[in-house]
Structures are given as C-alpha cells and as structure tokens.
Enzyme design. Structure first.
Site, PDB file in Angstrom:
ATOM      1  N   HIS A 263       5.843   5.322  -2.161  1.00 56.06           N
ATOM      2  CA  HIS A 263       4.792   5.747  -3.103  1.00 56.06           C
ATOM      3  C   HIS A 263       4.133   4.481  -3.652  1.00 56.06           C
ATOM      4  CE1 HIS A 263       2.653   8.210  -5.840  1.00 56.06           C
ATOM      5  NE2 HIS A 263       3.590   8.524  -6.713  1.00 56.06           N
ATOM      6  N   HIS A 302      -0.969   8.744   4.885  1.00 59.12           N
ATOM      7  CA  HIS A 302      -0.992   9.395   3.580  1.00 59.12           C
ATOM      8  C   HIS A 302      -0.736  10.871   3.790  1.00 59.12           C
ATOM      9  CE1 HIS A 302      -2.334  10.564  -0.409  1.00 59.12           C
ATOM     10  NE2 HIS A 302      -2.181   9.302  -0.732  1.00 59.12           N
ATOM     11  N   ASP A 358      -2.883   1.237  -0.908  1.00 58.91           N
ATOM     12  CA  ASP A 358      -1.984   0.094  -1.064  1.00 58.91           C
ATOM     13  C   ASP A 358      -2.203  -1.009  -0.038  1.00 58.91           C
ATOM     14  OD1 ASP A 358      -0.519   0.945  -3.290  1.00 58.91           O
ATOM     15  OD2 ASP A 358       0.559   2.377  -2.045  1.00 58.91           O
TER      16      ASP A 358
END
Ligand code: ACO
Length: 424
Positions: A263, A302, A358
């Site tokens: 995460h 994702h 990210d």
C-alpha cells in the site's frame, strides 16, 4: 425500469433487486444451500461495496479520479491542500472567506502537547517514523477526551481540525527524532506546506524558506494523495470507526494499514528496487525476474486502475520542477527505462499493469533528501484529510453497522479434548 437478478435452485427461484449496480448481500440469505443461507466469498473485497460514499470517484479503466466531482488534475493545477481538505470534508470548494477562516483554524492547531513530544522522544533512535506517527495520532484520543463524543457534530469537527493541524508537526518531529535534531515548532507566519518543510528542514536558528517550486511540488503531491476512496487504509479507518471509535484511534489504524509495502509503503520499496537494479543495463534482467515471479515491479499495478494512474502522470511532470531545483535524481533514468520496457511487454500489457502513484513520488522525495522511511509518512500526512472525511461519512451514515465479515469455516468440528499427559 428496475433491474433484478434471478437466482434459481432446483427447488425454487428468487428475484433479487439490483440497486446502483449492486445486490444487497443480505438478500442472498433467502437462497438456501447445503451449508446454510447463500453468502458471498470475497477475500480482499475484489467485488464488494462496503459503503455508499459521495467523496471520491474513480473509474479505473478510464484512469479518472475526482474529489467531490472535481478532476484531480484541475485541483492539482489550481488548489491548495487545505482547500482540497475542505472540499473533501464539506463537499464544496470554500469561498475566499471560508478558506481564510479554515486555514486560520487549522494553522492555530498545529502545536502538540509536550507529552506527545516526549512520546516521540521515547522511541529508539532507529524506530520507523510511521510507528512514531501512528503512536502520536493514537495518543491524541487521550489528550482530547471530547473525541469520544462521536455523536456530537461540534466535537467531531473540532477534533478533525486538531488532527489536520497537528499531523504535519508529529510527522516532522518523527523525522527530526530519527536524525537526532531538535524539534522545530510551528511558525505562524508560514502556510501549511511551507511550515511543514520548515519543521522538517530548519537548522539551528536560521530561518528556513523553501524554494517555491519545491513547496508547490509538495503541495501537488499532497493534493494527489488526499483521498482514494475505499483502499486498504481507508477501509481500516472505517472498520475501526464502525466499532464506535473516535477519529484518532481510527486514523491511527489507517496509518498502520498504509505502512504496508503493498500500500503506502510501496514508494519506499520502489527506491529500494531502483537502487538494487543500479544501472540501466540491468533493467532487462530485472524485468525477466519479475516475469518469472522472482520479484515484483514495485510502483506498478493497482487494484482499481487498469490504466495509467492519473496521479502518476502528474507526479512524473512534477519531477521536472523539483529536479530543476535539486538536480536530476540519477535513479530517474532507471525508472524511465523500467516504465518504457514494462509498457511494451506482453506480461504487463496483458495484466494491465501501469505505473501507480508510488512509482515516481519516491524519486521526488529522495531528491528533496528525505530518507526512504519518511516516504510513507509523506503519504500519511495528506491522506489524513481523506481519512477524516471518510471517518465522518461513516459516522453519519445510517446504513453503517459494526464491520464484521463472515468466514467459510474450513477447520475441524466437535473434537474431544485430550488431557496433556495422554497426547503424543
Ligand atoms: N509486478 C509484477 N506482477 C504484478 C504486479 C507487479 N507490480 N502487480 C500485479 N502483478 C501480477 C500478479 O502477479 C498477477 O499475475 P497472475 O495473474 O499471473 O497471478 C496479476 O498481475 C494480478 O495481480 P494481483 O496481485 O492479483 O492484483 P491485486 O489487485 O491483488 O494487487 C497491487 C494490486 C497490490 C497494487 C499489486 O499490483 C502490487 O503488488 N503492486 C506492487 C506494489 C505497489 O506498487 N503498491 C502500491 C499500490 S498504490 C497504493 O496503494 C497507494
């Protein structure tokens, strides 16, 4: 025209109403099976809506992200983080007067109790800053007992303001503690992001003034991270809240969930991966290893986006602004090469794996000289706005109940206890 789902068993047939593209899982209970009333099995909530929400809209196939109906790219281009926090919480963009009063309220609540400072100080020198942040936020419940009055709208709002004001202070102090520097107190003359940067980077008595390109880039990152509907950490916040918990206990749980490398911890893992790859010529080998299941391409893939994450696109552009100030991060060329190869490779294309938020954010954080352990903290600070909005929505939703999933029991039944001396 109403939609229905027809379920047939050998004995009977059932009509289940479809509302908003979903069936009520409890409607399935009227369908009998050999193991009792029909239920759904959905590890990881792959196809289950846990709530109704009016905060954030995502269309993962089209790569769309909107807060309260406003596309995130427009907000990132023109808004401030506190403006976005207001939007998430109250549902509308603030008027200039509302914004001024909102900023004033948040900014006058930046100071934390000295005991929180001691709490952070009590950690070992090498403790992860996320653990310090989690403890700091969870401890706030003890300083503000009014937070337990979860049915009192004024207490709820006051404690949201407190948390939004104090989270940058605790985050900055968690960092200063790990580098053994004195804690810098909030400066009333600075706005939310600039004050955060000053609390992080000010040295001795010199006045720290962030380069406007850097503070704007961080503000954009904050906006992009402000909310993301029902992800793992938001689900943790709502789940803990559903037991009747206050904001601070619930957000503390969210910080714990965000810490995970699958995460919010992924940005830290991306940097580790880029460093391990080391040079561009080793990228093809690394990709081959990923395809053979020896590694994961961190920052890719994702649960919701099956297209380029809209946040990653904006962050990639922000990299240029930051690198103009800091110089180019040498790991950028490895990241670009990884992205180029992955976007053309059948393995990633067929699984619809694209860069996520990210993939590039860690490069910016590193260029700003943040150690990797701080990356997830830099995610938690802005996400607090979304957690607060989601917590509030959960608390005021008459549909919500204590969260308590079912299980499919796979263990033994009805065994007879054997005393210790008769075992073996
Ligand atoms: N690298 C290589 N293969 C991947 C990756 C990846 N990053 N992500 C998914 N896959 C593969 C899986 O191995 C699986 O392949 P298979 O069908 O052959 O078994 C397929 O793609 C589907 O992946 P799942 O793991 O089932 O997808 P899920 O939706 O459960 O996971 C997740 C999503 C956790 C984000 C995953 O893509 C991942 O681990 N990515 C890397 C970590 C990361 O960047 N996390 C940050 C997400 S954004 C955020 O939380 C803020």
């Amino acid at each position: 025209m109403s939609e229905n789902l027809q379920v047939r068993t050998p004995e009977a047939s059932f009509e289940l109403p479809i509302t908003d593209g979903t069936i009520r899982a409890t409607d399935l209970k009227q369908v009998p099976t050999q193991r009792g009333p029909l239920a759904t099995y959905d590890p990881g909530f792959m196809n289950t809506a846990s709530c109704r929400s009016a905060i954030t809209y995502i269309n993962g196939d089209a790569g769309i992200l909107e807060y309260r109906g406003y596309p995130v790219n427009q907000l990132a281009a023109g808004a401030s983080h506190l403006e976005v926090a207001y939007l998430l919480l109250y549902g509308e963009l603030p008027t200039p007067d509302q914004l001024a009063s909102w900023e004033k309220q948040i900014n006058t609540h930046r100071l934390v109790h000295e005991n929180v400072r001691e709490l952070i100080d009590a950690f070992r020198y090498d403790a992860h800053p996320m653990a310090k942040l989690m403890a700091g936020v969870a401890s706030m419940q003890t300083f503000y007992p009014s937070s337990r009055r979860i049915d009192d709208p004024e207490a709820r709002e006051m404690n949201i303001i407190r948390l939004l004001g104090k989270i940058p202070t605790m985050a900055a102090w968690a960092y200063r503690h790990s580098i053994g520097r004195h804690f810098v107190y909030p400066n009333d003359e600075l706005g939310y992001v600039n004050n955060f940067l000053a609390m992080l980077f000010q040295s001795q008595q010199r006045v720290y003034r962030a380069d406007p390109r850097v503070s704007r880039a961080l503000e954009v990152l904050f906006i992009l991270h402000a909310d993301h509907e029902q992800n793992c950490s938001t689900n943790a916040v709502r789940s803990v809240a559903s037991a009747g918990n206050d904001l601070f206990t619930s957000v503390g749980a969210g910080i714990g969930a965000l810490f995970g490398p699958l995460h919010g911890g992924a940005n830290e893992a991306v940097l580790g991966m880029l460093r391990e790859i080391g040079t561009i010529d080793r990228v093809p080998d690394f990709i081959a290893g990923v395809k053979e299941g020896r590694a994961r391409l961190m920052g890719f893939g994702h649960r919701v986006y099956k297209n380029y994450d809209p946040r990653a696109k904006i962050i990639k552009r922000s990299c240029d602004d930051v690198f103009e100030v800091t110089g180019v991060n040498p790991l950028l060329s490895i990241a670009l090469e990884l992205e180029k190869i992955a976007l053309e490779d059948e393995y990633f294309v067929s699984r619809r794996l694209y860069p996520n938020v990210d993939f590039y954010s860690g490069l910016i954080y590193e260029a700003l000289r943040f150690p990797p352990e701080m990356f997830t903290v830099l995610f938690a600070v802005p996400r607090t706005a979304g957690w607060c909005a989601q917590w509030l929505e959960n608390m005021t939703d008459p549909d919500q109940k204590i969260m308590r999933p079912k299980q499919i029991y796979t263990g033994y039944r009805e065994r007879t206890f054997v005393p210790q001396d008769q075992r073996g």
